[in-house]
Design a protein around this motif. Structure first.
Motif, short mmCIF file in Angstrom:
data_model
loop_
_atom_site.label_atom_id
_atom_site.label_comp_id
_atom_site.label_asym_id
_atom_site.label_seq_id
_atom_site.Cartn_x
_atom_site.Cartn_y
_atom_site.Cartn_z
N PRO A 1 1.05 -1.04 0.30
CA PRO A 1 0.32 0.52 0.07
C PRO A 1 0.70 1.50 0.10
N ASP B 1 -4.11 0.56 -2.27
CA ASP B 1 -4.45 -0.19 -1.54
C ASP B 1 -5.85 -1.18 -2.06
N GLU B 2 -5.83 -1.64 -1.41
CA GLU B 2 -7.07 -3.02 -1.18
C GLU B 2 -8.43 -2.44 -0.87
N TYR C 1 0.76 5.76 0.29
CA TYR C 1 -0.20 6.90 0.70
C TYR C 1 0.28 7.82 0.63
#
Lengths: 332, 757
Positions: free
Chosen positions: A178, A210-211, A180
């Protein structure tokens, strides 16, 4: 034979009535000095009883004198200070005071808002290749931004980045999801200089990968940032739009803070102010950087700092941010 | 694109409030950037005062040579007497009349009044007077209509125009019909067909050959004979005007009208000017020339797609026609081109020739090849009706039209991406309203969206844009994240804050500067001021300081933190730097640089250096850059300046700091003064002292430099205050003396220093 009781009473009275430091000193010499009656008597004491009596008188008088001295000293200091009165309305010493540029202040506010959401901050190169500025972001060959009329080209392959979006490609190539991140920096467009446009400006660009991310997560994130920048009353709405590197693409609006959404000059009577562009990362972008679009979902958004500064500080002419005029800078 | 609402109503019933329609379209379709009112204000019964009139009598005004005195039947018992300044009509004409009390778009309220002694009981209107166009050469002549008919029934007297933002993915929205289709889908309204197909097409002959099907997938050519060129009727002129184009003549107007209505640009040739009477679509020969309709003689390259006749290029395909074959007043035979062109080729030619037109803008976005036939039909109906043309030839050349794309679509996937549930049936229903067909687990994309909708996510966007107002606000369920600034980002803030604390105002100046001999230069800058990427911040700052001096500012101190772009291989080396200029001399600027280092927990080192902008005798280099007095040539007065590389600065920073015990064992302080030859630099003495005394010399600072008889000519006395300290024991006098002796010995040996005190 001296009546020491009366003597002490006389002395105490005179101590109390001494009005200046000189007077109290005079009283002290008279009653407690080396040649005072009390001192002479003490020197001649032969019996224990008299000694105790005279010592008691001396101790009490010494205490009374030093009390009185302190009181008088305080009063005299106070009197003197009161004579040193100044005109407190005169200006203070002129110390240097610096100022952060409003764009820096907004950059920090943006950084802080995203740090609060757990994002990392980055910035990438400003001179970009066509590959990173357009190709990998899935710009169609006919997209107008590819024209030297819209974009600064150094040669066929090098441009001044037209948005902070190439940061998306760089971070996706460098890190595994992930992710961010928010990228903040200068971008360039071939615009003539006017009150609302300048060929150099600043953008922030966010990317989350992300998922299970959704368009609703994008909306909530932008709401958080807009509230951090503009206050807790703000609302966010989405309008459909088109960007090459997001699908679906949207433009977020933030409710106008001047009129609260009722409509005014600033929001062109719509109640809403355009904040930039956003959307869900296009699977083609993921494919271009080798991220599996079946597993990972992303959203991205971009927004101009100058525009934010103009709205936050009601600055009518964007050129004021570039001229270095201290009359402007010292306001912030 | 500008879309008149009255035109939309040809295709869909627009009855909702326009503000609401605009908001809904902005959210789900395309931004409506504004709504322009056009024509007559319809409020307060004003429209009732505009009527169709029939002129029953028209004579010269008895008292004025330039005026006509008319009697006009406006559907009342008696005709009205109206004085009129136009002469392009006579008895029998059908005209537009405004009655007394009517308010014109310019705000004028008509009154019954005498004109040169004759009562004028109304006004016969020209198109510009009611905002339908810009023509004022005469009054509007209408088709024969019953006198007294409300004028609003035959003309879009009151209209609104939607300003629709265009985006690259929706060529279908570059047309009135495309927007009508969206409105019908959004409001679940019926969409009327754009045109009734032309059934009995003549068998030919139109000779068309396409040599490059990649550049031109389809070419519909139609020939019309007995065409009469003239002005278009008012309704059509007014639509073209409302959409932002200029009416020219009926045939040209029809091509523009169809482009605006449907989004397929058309072109009309005078067939008699085409050599061999035929059309060839081919790439240009290198060096071939064409004089386009804008009067520019253009040299073509082999990449340009052209429409040619037997001998020469007659149009730059999709972009602009040629002068030699254009429609003129004498044209009787028209060849209409309803073609399809590939976007990228049109884009390249348009860029190369710096020529953007309404046509090229549409082609670049990719027009549906299926549309050409419909466009030819609409044009045919209009040319026959308005220009009296007879359709005598038709050809439709293509190498097969593209199939509609079939795309897998899972409604559950749409829910997952949008973050809101929409029942599958509802998703399919709204897709169907947009022209998609359902085929099991797939959807079939309508031809006009084939370029834009190719993947499941593209179909999901169609669902999403109908649901945007309902999307909730949520935050990602984040894992493995921690937001914090990097060391460089924290230290950058510290640099900014330190300079602000020292009284500097931060400024931003452009990264592009006048050409300063750097390799990163724009070949086509927008101004000489913004030509090359800068390699130093100081010149821009000097400019900013100068402007402030000129503005009379006091206590000027400016800094900027920005990039420079140093030539290095394929891409420039972009380095963050901080530069400042402030009133005061060298030692003020040096003090700032020292303070900056102190704020970063770093020790600077200085050595004499030269810099083109700085005073040759008062300039030092540090590990991170330069500090000095500004060369007086740059700016009058005494100014200190510095420019430092941030990463170099940070490299010397001891952040994050490791704690040292400076409390338990006190420092021993001493002063040392030595006499040295004049040319010895204080910094060298300090460096030698540090080297000699080792880590227990905690501080050393020059506090005085003295020259005088006691020291002797050519020599100076330099006084230091020093502090010795250990973190694990108390230093005694003996040890301090030992350190001092080592320092003095080293200075004596290396610089000939004599101890003075």
């Amino acid at each position: 034979m001296t009546d020491w009781e009366a003597h002490e009473q006389d002395a105490t009275r005179e101590i109390a009535s001494a009005a200046t430091s000189a007077e109290i000193e005079d009283v002290r010499v008279r009653f407690l000095g080396r040649k005072s009656e009390l001192a002479l008597a003490l020197r001649g004491v032969r019996d224990r009883e008299t000694g105790m009596l005279l010592n008691g008188v001396r101790t009490r008088l010494e205490a009374a004198v030093s009390d009185r001295e302190r009181t008088l000293a305080d009063e005299e200091l106070d009197r003197r200070l009161r004579e040193e009165v100044v005109d407190v309305t005169l200006p203070g010493e002129e110390l240097p005071v610096g100022h952060l540029h409003p764009i820096t202040q907004i950059r920090r506010a943006v950084e802080d808002a995203f740090l609060g959401l757990g994002y990392e901050v980055r910035d990438d190169r400003e001179v970009e290749t066509v590959e990173y500025n357009f190709d990998k972001l899935a710009f169609l060959p006919t997209h107008s931004a590819r024209s030297p009329r819209d974009t600064f080209f150094f040669d066929g392959n090098h441009v001044l980045r037209t948005e902070t979006s190439p940061s998306q490609i760089h971070v996706l190539e460098q890190q595994e999801p992930p992710i961010y991140m928010v990228s903040i920096g200068r971008v360039y467009r071939r615009d003539a200089i006017t009150a609302t446009r300048y060929p150099i400006f600043h953008q922030f660009e966010g990317l989350a990968v992300d998922e299970n991310l959704t368009l609703a997560d994008l909306k909530g994130t932008l709401l958080h940032v807009m509230r951090a920048l503009y206050g807790p009353e703000r609302r966010v709405r989405f309008r459909t739009h088109y960007f090459p590197f997001t699908e679906p693409s949207i433009e977020p609006d933030v409710s106008c803070g001047i009129c609260g959404g009722a409509g005014c000059r600033t929001c062109k009577h719509s109640g809403w102010i355009e904040m930039g562009g956003a959307g869900m990362v296009d699977p083609e972008v993921f494919a271009n950087v080798g991220v599996d679009p079946e597993r990972w979902v992303g959203f991205a958004f971009g927004c101009g700092l100058e525009r934010t500064a103009q709205l936050r500080h009601d600055i009518p002419d964007i050129r004021a941010l570039w001229e270095g005029d201290l009359r402007v800078l010292r306001q912030f | 694109m500008k879309v008149p609402v009255s035109w939309l109503r040809d295709y869909v019933d627009v009855e909702m409030p326009l503000e609401e329609l605009a908001t809904r379209l902005s959210i789900s379709t395309a931004e409506i950037e504004g709504i322009e009112r056009r024509g007559v204000d319809g409020s307060g019964g004003n429209l009732d005062l505009f009527r169709v009139g029939k002129v029953v009598e028209a004579v010269k005004h008895p008292n004025a040579d330039r005026l006509q005195l008319t009697k006009v039947d406006v559907g009342e018992r008696e005709p009205r007497s109206i004085v009129c300044g136009a002469w392009n009509f006579g008895a029998g004409a059908t005209v537009a009349v405004a009655l007394p009390g009517a308010v014109l778009p310019n705000g004028l309220r008509l009154e019954q009044r005498p004109v040169r002694g004759e009562i004028s009981d109304g006004m016969i209107l020209a198109e510009d007077e009611v905002g339908l166009g810009s023509d004022h050469s005469g009054i509007m002549l209408l088709d024969e209509t019953e006198p007294g008919t409300p004028l609003a029934d035959v003309l879009p007297l009151e209209d609104h125009v939607l300003l629709v933002e265009s985006t690259g993915n929706r060529p279908d929205l570059q047309s009135v019909y495309g927007l009508a289709r969206e409105i019908a889908a959004l409001y679940e309204l019926e969409l009327r067909p754009a045109v009734e197909p032309v059934a009995d097409l003549p068998p030919g002959p139109v000779e068309i050959s396409i040599e490059d099907y990649d550049g031109c997938p389809r070419y519909v050519g139609r020939v019309y004979e007995d065409v009469g060129i003239g002005p278009s009727p008012v309704w059509l002129r007014s639509r073209i005007d409302a959409a932002g184009m200029r009416p020219i003549s009926n045939v040209v107007d029809v091509t523009n009208y169809v482009m605006l209505a449907l989004g397929n640009p058309l072109h009309a040739f005078d067939l008699t000017t085409l050599a061999g009477g035929r059309i060839v679509v081919r790439r240009a020969a290198a060096g071939e020339r064409l004089r386009t309709l804008d009067g520019v003689d253009r040299e073509l390259v082999a990449d340009d797609l052209v429409i040619a006749d037997e001998e020469r290029a007659v149009a730059l395909a999709g972009i602009m026609g040629g002068e030699e074959t254009e429609i003129g007043d004498a044209t009787r035979t028209v060849l209409l081109e309803a073609a399809n062109f590939e976007p990228y080729g049109i884009y390249r030619s348009s860029e190369r020739h710096r020529l953007r037109t309404e046509g090229s803008n549409r082609w670049e976005k990719g027009v549906d090849p299926h549309l050409a036939g419909t466009a030819a039909d609409l044009a045919t109906r209009l040319l026959v009706t308005l220009a009296g043309g007879r359709l005598t030839g038709h050809a439709d050349v293509h190498a097969g039209l593209p199939e509609r794309p079939v795309v897998r679509f899972r409604p559950g996937r749409a829910d997952a991406l949008i973050g809101i549930e929409t029942p599958a049936e509802r998703q399919h229903a709204l897709l169907e309203r947009l022209g998609f067909d359902r085929a099991g687990d797939d959807v079939v994309v309508p031809t006009w969206r084939a370029r834009d909708v190719k993947r499941e996510v593209d179909v999901i966007e169609e669902v999403a844009r109908f649901r945007l107002e309902d999307v909730p606000n949520t935050l990602p369920a984040r894992r493995e994240m921690f937001g914090r600034l990097s060391r460089e980002q924290r230290l950058r803030r510290r640099v900014e804050d330190a300079l602000v604390g020292l009284g500097f105002a931060e400024t931003y100046t452009p990264s592009l500067v006048p050409d300063d001999e750097t390799t990163w230069k724009l070949p086509e800058p927008i101004s000489v001021e913004l030509t090359a990427l800068r390699t130093s911040l100081l010149p821009s700052l000097v400019g900013a300081v100068r402007r402030n001096v000129d503005a009379g500012a006091r206590r000027i101190a400016l800094f900027e933190l920005a990039r420079v772009y140093l030539p290095a291989g394929e891409l420039p080396n972009e380095r963050l730097r901080v530069a400042g200029i402030a009133e005061g001399g060298f030692f003020h600027a040096k003090g700032v640089v020292e303070a900056l280092h102190a704020a970063l927990i770093a020790e600077p080192a200085f050595e004499r250096a030269e810099h083109p902008l700085l005073h040759p005798g008062k300039t030092a280099r540090t590990g991170a850059g330069f500090v000095g007095e500004l060369h007086p040539r740059e700016l009058e007065g005494t100014w200190g300046a510095f420019e430092l590389d941030l990463l170099e600065l940070f490299a010397g920073s001891r952040e994050p700091v490791v704690y040292e015990d400076v409390i338990s064992y006190p420092a021993v302080r001493q002063d040392i003064a030595v006499a040295v030859p004049e040319e010895v630099a204080a910094g060298d003495l300090v460096a030698a002292a540090r080297e000699a005394a080792g880590p227990e010399l905690k501080e050393i600072r020059v506090f005085d430099v003295y020259r005088g008889e006691q020291v002797g000519a050519g020599r100076k006395s330099v006084a230091f205050s020093v502090a010795y300290q250990s973190s694990d024991r108390t230093l005694d006098e003996e040890h301090a003396t030992h350190l001092r002796d080592r320092i003095v010995a080293a200075l004596a040996e290396r610089f000939g220093a004599e101890l003075r005190a």
